[in-house]
Design a protein around this motif. Structure first.
Motif, short mmCIF file in Angstrom:
data_model
loop_
_atom_site.label_atom_id
_atom_site.label_comp_id
_atom_site.label_asym_id
_atom_site.label_seq_id
_atom_site.Cartn_x
_atom_site.Cartn_y
_atom_site.Cartn_z
N ALA A 142 0.85 -1.19 0.00
CA ALA A 142 0.00 0.00 0.00
C ALA A 142 0.89 1.24 0.00
N ARG A 143 0.26 2.41 -0.24
CA ARG A 143 1.01 3.67 -0.31
C ARG A 143 0.32 4.72 0.55
N PRO A 144 0.90 5.11 1.67
CA PRO A 144 0.30 6.17 2.49
C PRO A 144 0.32 7.51 1.75
N GLU A 145 -0.78 8.23 1.83
CA GLU A 145 -0.85 9.56 1.24
C GLU A 145 -1.87 10.39 1.99
N ILE A 146 -1.78 11.70 1.81
CA ILE A 146 -2.68 12.62 2.51
C ILE A 146 -3.31 13.56 1.49
N PHE A 147 -4.64 13.67 1.54
CA PHE A 147 -5.38 14.58 0.68
C PHE A 147 -5.58 15.90 1.42
N ARG A 148 -5.20 16.99 0.76
CA ARG A 148 -5.37 18.32 1.36
C ARG A 148 -6.48 19.08 0.62
N PHE A 149 -7.49 19.50 1.37
CA PHE A 149 -8.60 20.29 0.84
C PHE A 149 -8.46 21.71 1.38
N ASP A 150 -7.98 22.62 0.55
CA ASP A 150 -7.79 24.01 0.95
C ASP A 150 -9.06 24.79 0.65
N LEU A 151 -9.97 24.81 1.59
CA LEU A 151 -11.30 25.37 1.37
C LEU A 151 -11.28 26.88 1.20
N ASP A 152 -10.33 27.56 1.83
CA ASP A 152 -10.28 29.01 1.77
C ASP A 152 -9.76 29.51 0.42
N LYS A 153 -8.70 28.89 -0.09
CA LYS A 153 -8.08 29.35 -1.32
C LYS A 153 -8.75 28.77 -2.56
N GLN A 154 -9.17 27.52 -2.46
CA GLN A 154 -9.70 26.84 -3.64
C GLN A 154 -11.22 26.94 -3.78
#
Length: 478
Positions: A142-154
Motif C-alpha cells: 500500500a502507499r500512504p498519502e494525505i489529501f489536502r482540501f484548501d477550502l479558503d483558497k480553492q
C-alpha cells in the motif's frame, strides 16, 4: 434595549460569580444541551477485520467554524476483502450533510482519519490505498498519502481537485493494508505527523512542517519485552498521538500474540486457535522536539499482566501546563482463565486517568469503576473534551444494570455522560447527555486532530449500521 442588555449583563455576572464560588470547592456544574442528533450515512460491515471505529485512536471528525467534516467509510461490493473499502469526505453546514469529495478510484481496508487547520480552513484526510488493481487480491503493498482540501483558497474546486501529499520516509518501508496508522495535527502551528506500523518491530513516522515540507522522518522502535519467557518486541497499536509545539506524545496498548506459554496453551484448548492476542499493557513515549528524531524511553502507564486482563486506550490530552492526561479502560482479568490460574481474584472494570509530568505518573484517578457483584453500569469508552479556558471534561459511555434507589426496581442503563476534571483530579458531578440514541463508541472534534478547544462537543459514531452525528453544547447550570 438598554434594560435588556443590563439584565443580560447582570445574568452573565451572576453566572460567573456562581461558577467562581463553586470552583473554590471543586468543579462547577455544567449541563450538556443536545442541539443536533441525526443519521449521517449507512455503513455495512466490510468483513475485512476493520470497521468504522477501527482507527479509534484518531478521529474521523473535524470542525471549522460552524461547519463540520467527516470521512465516510464506503464499501466496494465488487471487491473482495481485504481492500474492499473507499472513503468520502462529507461536510455539514446549516443546510445539512453533503458529499464534498468521493474517492472513486483507489481501494483500502481501514477507515481514513481526518485532521483540520481551522484558521487556514484546511481539511486533511489520511489515505492508505492498495497498489493492486486486482479486485480479488487478498492483501499486498500500500502507499500512504494525505489529501489536502484548501477550502479558503480553492473554494468549490477544493472538492474537485484536492492536493495529494506523499509523505517522505527513510528508505522504502514495506507498507501494507494493515497500517494501524496514527494521524495527528497541531492546528495552531499548522503541522502534521503520521505514524504507520511496520509488522511487529517498529513504526515509521513522517513530520509535515508549517512551511509545507516533510522535514523530519524516522523509525520508532517498540518497547522490548525482556521479561517474557521468550523476549520480544511489544508491538504498540491503537495509539493516541498528540502534536503540540513540535512535541509528540504517543500512548498505545500492547498487541502481540499471547506471550505466556501456559495461558496460550489453555486458550488454544478453549478456542481451537493457535493464537490469541494480548491487549493488557499501556505504554507512553514522547519526543521533546520531533525534528530531532529522538524519542524518550517507553514508560508503562498501566498493566493487567498478572491476571490476563484487558486494556483499551481511549484518549490523550496535553494540558495548558504541559501535563499529559491519559484516558483508558481496563478489565482486571480474563474470566476464562480465573478458575485455573487465579481463582481468588475479583473482576473489576474501570475508566481511568493518569497524569504524566516529565515522564512520571504524578496522579491516577478513576472516572468510573464497577466491581464484581455490584449493580452498577460499566464505563468502557471515553474521550477528553478541552474547553477554551483550559477546563477539561470526559465524555463517556456507560451500560448495564443500575440498582434502584429507595426501593425502586433495578433499571437498565445505556447512556453517555459528561464529567469535568477539576484541580488535583477532583471530579465534578456526572451529567447524563440526553441523547435519543447514545453512542457506545465515538469520535470527537478534538485538539489532537487540529480542532480548537471548545464548549461545543461534536460526536460521530456507529449505532448499528448507521453512523450518527450529535452536537452538544456545554453550558453552565445557574
Amino acid at each position: 434595549m438598554s434594560r435588556i442588555l443590563s439584565f443580560s449583563a447582570v445574568l452573565f455576572l451572576c453566572c460567573i460569580a456562581s461558577l467562581s464560588l463553586r470552583a473554590e470547592h471543586g468543579p462547577a456544574v455544567w449541563e450538556p444541551k443536545v442541539e443536533v442528533e441525526e443519521d449521517v450515512y449507512t455503513a455495512p460491515s466490510p468483513e475485512n477485520g476493520s470497521g468504522v471505529m477501527w482507527c479509534f485512536g484518531n478521529s474521523c471528525l473535524g470542525r471549522i467554524g460552524e461547519n463540520v467534516y467527516a470521512s465516510e467509510l464506503l464499501l466496494v461490493p465488487e471487491a473482495k476483502p481485504l481492500n474492499n473499502c473507499r472513503w468520502n469526505l462529507l461536510a455539514r453546514d446549516d443546510q445539512g450533510w453533503s458529499r464534498l469529495f468521493a474517492e472513486d478510484k483507489e481501494r483500502t481496508r481501514e477507515p481514513s482519519p481526518l485532521a483540520v487547520f481551522p484558521e487556514a480552513k484546511t481539511v486533511f484526510v489520511s489515505a492508505n490505498p492498495t497498489l493492486s488493481q486486482d479486485l480479488n487480491q487478498y492483501s499486498g503493498p500500500a502507499r500512504p498519502e494525505i489529501f489536502r482540501f484548501d477550502l479558503d483558497k480553492q473554494g468549490e474546486s477544493a472538492a474537485a481537485a484536492p492536493e495529494i501529499l506523499r509523505p517522505q520516509w527513510e528508505g522504502s518501508p514495506p507498507f501494507t493494508e494493515h497500517s494501524y496508522r496514527s494521524f495527528a495535527a497541531d492546528g495552531k502551528n499548522r503541522e502534521l505527523i503520521l505514524f504507520n506500523n511496520i509488522g511487529y518491530t517498529h513504526a515509521e513516522w513522517a513530520f509535515f512542517d508549517r512551511d509545507g515540507n516533510w522535514s523530519a522522518r524516522g523509525k520508532l522502535d517498540w518497547p522490548w519485552g525482556a521479561e517474557y519467557p521468550t523476549p520480544k518486541s511489544i508491538r504498540i497499536c491503537y495509539p493516541s498521538v498528540a502534536l503540540v509545539d513540535r512535541k509528540v506524545y504517543l500512548c498505545g496498548v500492547s498487541d502481540i500474540v499471547e506471550p505466556n506459554p501456559q495461558w496460550a496453551k489453555f486458550k488454544e484448548e478453549l478456542t481451537g486457535q493457535k493464537w490469541d492476542y494480548d491487549f493488557r499493557r499501556l505504554f507512553l513515549t514522547w519526543s521533546e522536539d520531533i525534528t530531532s528524531g529522538e524519542f524518550q524511553p517507553w514508560v508503562e502507564i498501566a498493566s493487567r499482566e498478572t491476571t490476563c486482563g484487558w486494556i483499551t486506550p481511549c484518549d490523550l490530552r496535553v494540558g495548558p501546563n504541559g501535563d499529559v492526561y491519559v484516558l483508558w479502560f481496563e478489565r482486571a482479568l480474563d474470566l476464562r482463565l480465573r478458575e485455573r490460574f487465579f481463582p481468588n481474584e475479583k473482576q473489576s472494570e474501570s475508566l481511568n486517568v493518569a497524569v504524566v509530568r516529565e515522564g512520571k505518573v504524578v496522579r491516577r484517578f478513576e472516572i468510573a469503576r464497577t466491581d464484581e457483584g455490584e449493580k452498577k453500569p460499566v464505563a468502557n469508552w471515553g474521550r477528553f473534551q478541552s474547553g477554551p479556558d483550559g477546563r477539561c471534561w470526559v465524555v463517556y459511555f456507560v451500560s448495564g444494570t443500575e440498582a434502584g434507589k429507595a426501593g425502586a426496581p433495578d433499571r437498565s442503563v445505556a447512556e453517555n455522560r459528561l464529567v469535568e476534571i477539576g484541580p488535583e483530579g477532583m471530579l465534578g458531578e456526572p451529567r447524563t447527555i440526553p441523547l435519543e440514541k447514545p453512542f457506545s463508541q465515538f469520535f470527537t472534534a478534538m485538539p489532537r486532530n487540529g480542532n480548537e478547544p471548545s464548549l461545543t462537543l461534536d460526536l460521530l459514531g456507529p449505532i448499528g449500521n448507521q453512523v450518527r452525528y450529535a452536537r452538544i453544547r456545554i453550558v453552565p447550570e445557574l
